[in-house]
Write a protein that holds these residues in place. Structure first.
Motif, PDB file in Angstrom:
ATOM      1  N   ALA C 113       0.766  -0.851   0.233  1.00  0.00           N
ATOM      2  CA  ALA C 113      -0.218   0.073   0.016  1.00  0.00           C
ATOM      3  C   ALA C 113       0.895   1.282   0.023  1.00  0.00           C
ATOM      4  O   ALA C 113       2.449   1.261   0.759  1.00  0.00           O
ATOM      5  CB  ALA C 113      -0.808   0.081   1.145  1.00  0.00           C
ATOM      6  N   GLY C 117      -3.146   4.368  -1.478  1.00  0.00           N
ATOM      7  CA  GLY C 117      -3.898   3.632  -0.738  1.00  0.00           C
ATOM      8  C   GLY C 117      -4.236   3.808   0.881  1.00  0.00           C
ATOM      9  O   GLY C 117      -5.342   4.074   1.363  1.00  0.00           O
ATOM     10  N   THR C 125      -6.503  -1.780   0.875  1.00  0.00           N
ATOM     11  CA  THR C 125      -5.364  -1.992   1.900  1.00  0.00           C
ATOM     12  C   THR C 125      -6.352  -1.982   2.674  1.00  0.00           C
ATOM     13  O   THR C 125      -5.380  -2.268   3.792  1.00  0.00           O
ATOM     14  CB  THR C 125      -5.468   0.224   1.493  1.00  0.00           C
ATOM     15  OG1 THR C 125      -5.290   0.353   0.175  1.00  0.00           O
ATOM     16  CG2 THR C 125      -4.715   0.467   2.344  1.00  0.00           C
TER      17      THR C 125
END
Lengths: 307, 396, 258
Positions: C113, C117, C125
């Protein structure tokens, strides 16, 4: 050609002052691995103390040739006390703290010093009393005056003295030992706290002299003068290789030359786009360039962070 | 929970974040129980929405303006907090990114460029605020990368000095770039900057909405409130993310962080760029609000003041940084209105001017905080969470 | 990935600091699934070798192969990604973060991530975050320190800190777990439970490289042992052989200690 020679002279004189201040940074860095942010303000306080005491002494009729060393001594003592105090209050309690902490206190100290100076001496410029006739001499068409000559020679003499102190005396040996390995030095019976205090005091005494020189050279002192001067002297120390005494001297002189030649020729080089009002920018670009291409400086060892 | 659509999650997250950000402020802790949390949030929102009216009524219009500036400072401090608080990188020239954003708006939203390029822009450039804002953020972020790339692999204190120098350099350029092409108008600065418009509503004049008369300072307050909420939201989400944890790992121990597979250089650069972007965006808001920018607004002391906010409140602690921002943004005004009359009354003259007293207090605060309370005025999130659990009794 | 090739193969590694030679011509290999011990008197170059393997130092000479790939000049984070995880002799935890967060950071290298994200917190995420937390809790349990999950690392007991370092290293899903004196400063009980933990780790298929002062621990735990003295490898083999090796005895008894 005259302009070139003139810029060289100006650069060397200014550079010798940078070198004195840079020595203060480099000594503290060599021993504590810490950038003493407040050092520039010590220079300023030195200049202010010198001017105030000099003016007072001349006012009561002390002959100039006696007043000058007296006020120099006063400024040096004052700055030594200041340097000692700064280390005790702002750095010693944080010697084992995360690196960010002493940096932040150092900034705090320099703000406090600057504003105290403003309260004591005000916002106005203070002029350095004229003590000697300061007659100009001509060398190949370039002008150098008495004060510049004195500054340059005195700076060289002080630097030579410092080298002797560090390399030839017991105290110097202790300083080098602490710089090399604090723990081992302690085991060998070196009083680390004392050595660190002395280092700060030495650096501050040099700063006081440098402050006097700057204000004598320009004839002026101001509560804000320490900031930029400190930044430039730090650049000089990095240029020469921080932690290295010879490096600080070399870096100081070089930076002085770069600055004055740069300021002298930038107009011609850039076709008039940039003028000498950009003089203060050079030091910064030198700093960036050194950090990018040779972070260890000219004479130093690697400084990039590694285990 | 996991099937909530994205925008729903965003909205809820925003509310929850606002709430978390504020209920940790000590004054609100008494309502921090679970059932009261929603209540507290609505209460807080109402209080904030009414704040300009109360301020106006009780203290006068000038104080609404001060509150507006306080919001700008909070945004700045939160941006710097990403760099200093999360990633542990000391940036002493942060105000330069603010300046970049402000001048970006000043050039792209004023008649000024007509002076420099009369052929290309006879009326200057007048982009809309919503176009300039991302531009300003990106430009500032770009400057951040430019400055960070060569210096971030060096020890932290070098970064501090280089950023310090950078801040000054930007100011020197702003002061001198009025020749040969008049880009910045030098020390006079750029004026007649377009005011911010939101959906065709000009924030520079009093607007009537639902029969309520909203002066310009009130309108800007709401704009800044929205942006501050957004910045708080972004900060909190970053903090509780993979990226945020990596930053904190770097702050705690860079070598261990890299041994754990964290690309420290890239992540430091990212933190630096993110902080710069927040600074740039705040700068654009500042320029639009003030309608005028000059190099004077971007001195080293401003950088120090923002740093002070971060340190005072507690580095890395969002609620603390907000508190620090509020305290320090209002302090100078209090000093101005309190110290001068007090001295006049006591000594019959002003001995210490409030400006230097303010700086003296800032400097002193930096020293005292680092020596005695390095975690800041508010105990940090982690410390608090730790105190909540029963297993541990040890505190510092 | 061929099981017959060694996991780690060092060829003539040398390391100089200035004029000082800390390592010279060290060659050794570690097989998959074994516990490999590295011993030697103080200053023999164990930690230096360790730092070379984990990318903290760049070798001045030689090269090493890990999992079939050659590495010569390499950053620690690249090697962590390749599958080498380590602990530190003088514990280096993220002191002001909780135990759980310390282990979660170990997952960094296996997750993806980014800023977007983090800001949007989309489903991918969120799932990743949940997986990170779950795995971290699992590892804390595995290392026997699930109780103080929310305690700051600096407030953990010494033994817990050592275990947390191991849990954090395991979070990177290593092929090779390199431990720098994990038993240093531990009492007999703690050492015994550490030994059990290391055996469990090996049983799960992770290769272990161990630097240790405690010769008894090494001899009882390792499949093979190498001995360093003055930066050179002076012996290698199964513990019984090494113990009898005259060069090793000389190094330990013959004043080789500094």
């Amino acid at each position: 050609m005259e302009i070139f020679l003139q810029q060289i002279i100006n650069g060397l004189v200014q550079g010798s002052v940078y070198a004195l201040v840079a020595l203060g940074y480099t000594m503290v860095y060599g021993i504590l691995g810490l950038i003493n942010f407040a050092h520039g303000e010590v220079v300023m306080i030195g200049a202010m103390l010198a001017i105030s005491s000099l003016t007072a002494l001349l006012g009561i009729g002390v002959p100039p040739l006696l007043a000058l060393p007296l006020s120099a001594g006063f400024a040096m003592l004052g700055c030594m006390a200041l340097g000692y105090g700064i280390e005790r209050i702002a750095y010693r309690p944080l010697r084992h703290a995360p690196r960010l902490a002493p940096l932040i206190t150092a900034i705090g100290v320099s703000i406090v010093l600057q504003n105290l100076a403003m309260m004591v001496w005000g916002r106005e410029y203070h002029s350095f009393p004229q003590l000697i006739a300061n007659s100009p001499h001509s060398i190949g068409g370039a002008i150098i005056n008495d004060i510049q000559i004195i500054i340059f020679i005195l700076a060289l003499a002080i630097m030579a003295g410092l080298m002797l102190l560090v390399h030839r005396t017991r105290l110097g040996r202790a300083m080098r030992a602490v710089a090399e390995n604090q723990h081992a030095a302690q085991l060998m019976g070196v009083d680390i706290n004392r050595v660190i205090s002395v280092t700060f005091m030495l650096g501050s005494a040099l700063a006081a002299v440098a402050g006097m020189m700057v204000s004598a050279n320009y004839g002026l002192a101001h509560y804000y003068m320490g900031f930029l001067l400190g930044l430039k002297a730090f650049t000089a120390a990095v240029l020469g290789g921080i932690g290295n005494l010879r490096g600080a001297m070399l870096g100081g002189l070089l930076l002085g030359l770069i600055e004055s030649l740069g300021a002298g020729y930038i107009g011609d080089l850039s076709g008039g786009v940039f003028g000498s009002n950009y003089q203060d920018v050079f030091a910064f670009f030198v700093l960036i360039a050194v950090l990018v291409f040779r972070p260890s400086g000219l004479l130093g060892e690697r400084i990039a962070e590694r285990a | 929970m996991s099937h909530r659509p994205l925008c729903g999650s965003l909205r809820f997250g925003l509310l929850a974040t606002l709430l978390r950000g504020f209920y940790s402020v000590k004054a609100l802790e008494f309502v921090s129980g679970k059932h009261n949390a929603r209540w507290a949030f609505w209460l807080l929102l109402a209080a904030l929405l009414l704040l300009p009216f109360f301020t106006d009524a009780l203290l006068g219009r000038g104080w609404v303006r001060i509150v507006d500036f306080a919001m700008l400072y909070i945004m700045l401090a939160l941006g710097l907090n990403i760099v200093v608080g999360f990633a542990g990188l000391l940036d002493l020239g942060y105000i330069a990114f603010f300046a970049v954003g402000a001048y970006c708006y000043a050039l792209a939203g004023s008649p000024h460029l007509a002076l420099a390029f009369p052929m290309a822009f006879p009326d200057g450039v007048h982009l809309s605020f919503w176009m300039i804002l991302p531009l300003a953020a990106l430009l500032a972020g770009g400057f951040g990368v430019l400055l960070g790339a060569p210096t971030l692999r060096l020890r932290g204190d070098y970064l501090a000095i280089v950023t310090l120098g950078f801040g000054e350099i930007i100011r020197i350029f702003l002061n001198n770039l009025n020749a040969p092409v008049n880009l910045t108008n030098g020390p006079q600065g750029i004026s007649r900057i377009d005011p911010v418009s939101v959906a065709d509503v000009r924030l520079s004049v009093t607007q009537e909405i639902f029969g309520i008369s909203l002066p310009s300072v009130h309108l800007y307050f709401y704009l800044f409130l929205a942006f501050t909420a957004l910045v708080i939201f972004a900060s909190q989400r970053l903090e509780r993310s993979r990226i945020g944890r990596a930053w904190m790992a770097i702050r705690e121990d860079e070598i261990a962080a890299s041994a754990m597979g964290i690309n420290t250089r890239n992540l430091k650069l990212l933190a630096f760029a993110m902080g710069a972007m927040f600074g740039g965006a705040s700068g654009a808001l500042f320029a639009g609000f003030q309608g005028f920018v000059s190099p004077e607004s971007f001195s080293l002391m401003e950088s120090i003041m923002v740093l002070c906010m971060v340190v005072l409140g507690g580095m890395g602690n969002i609620a603390g940084v907000i508190l620090g921002g509020v305290l320090l943004a209002v302090l100078p005004e209090v000093l101005r209105h309190g110290v001068v009359p007090l001295q006049q009354a006591l000594f019959g003259k002003t001995i210490v001017d409030p400006e230097s007293l303010r700086m003296l207090l800032f400097g002193g605060a930096l020293i005292v905080m680092m020596l005695y309370r390095p975690a800041g005025l508010l105990p940090s999130r982690v410390r608090r969470r730790e105190l909540d659990t029963d297993e541990i009794v040890e505190t510092v | 990935m061929n099981n017959a090739t060694p996991l780690l193969q060092l060829s003539s590694i040398g390391k100089q600091f200035g004029g000082l030679s800390a390592l010279s011509d060290v060659s050794l290999h570690i097989r998959r699934g074994e516990i490999y011990g590295l011993i030697g008197p103080n200053g023999a170059g164990k930690t230096t070798l360790f730092n070379v393997i984990t990318g903290l130092y760049q070798p001045s000479a030689g090269e090493f192969h890990f999992d079939g790939k050659s590495y010569q000049v390499c950053k620690p984070h690249v090697l962590a990604k390749a599958g080498i995880a380590r602990t530190f002799q003088n514990i280096r935890l993220f002191a002001n973060l909780t135990a759980l967060e310390n282990v979660m950071i170990g997952r960094h290298v296996r997750t993806r991530a980014g800023v977007l994200g983090a800001l949007l917190r989309d489903r991918a995420t969120r799932n990743e975050e949940r997986a990170i937390t779950e795995r971290a809790r699992e590892l804390l349990r595995y290392a026997g320190i699930e109780k103080p999950a929310q305690t700051l690392a600096k407030h953990l007991s010494y033994g817990e800190q050592r275990r947390l370092e191991i849990a954090r290293a395991l979070a990177t899903d290593p092929l090779l777990l390199a431990l720098d004196e994990p038993a240093a400063g531990m009492n007999a009980t703690e050492t015994a439970s550490l030994k059990t933990l290391l055996q469990t780790i090996r049983a799960s298929g992770i290769t272990v490289l161990l630097i240790e002062h405690d010769v008894k621990l090494i001899m009882g735990l390792c499949d093979r042992v190498a001995v360093l003295d003055y930066g050179r490898k002076i012996a290698e083999g199964v513990p019984e052989e090494v113990r009898k090796d005259p060069a090793v005895i000389a190094a330990y008894l013959g004043g080789g200690d500094d």
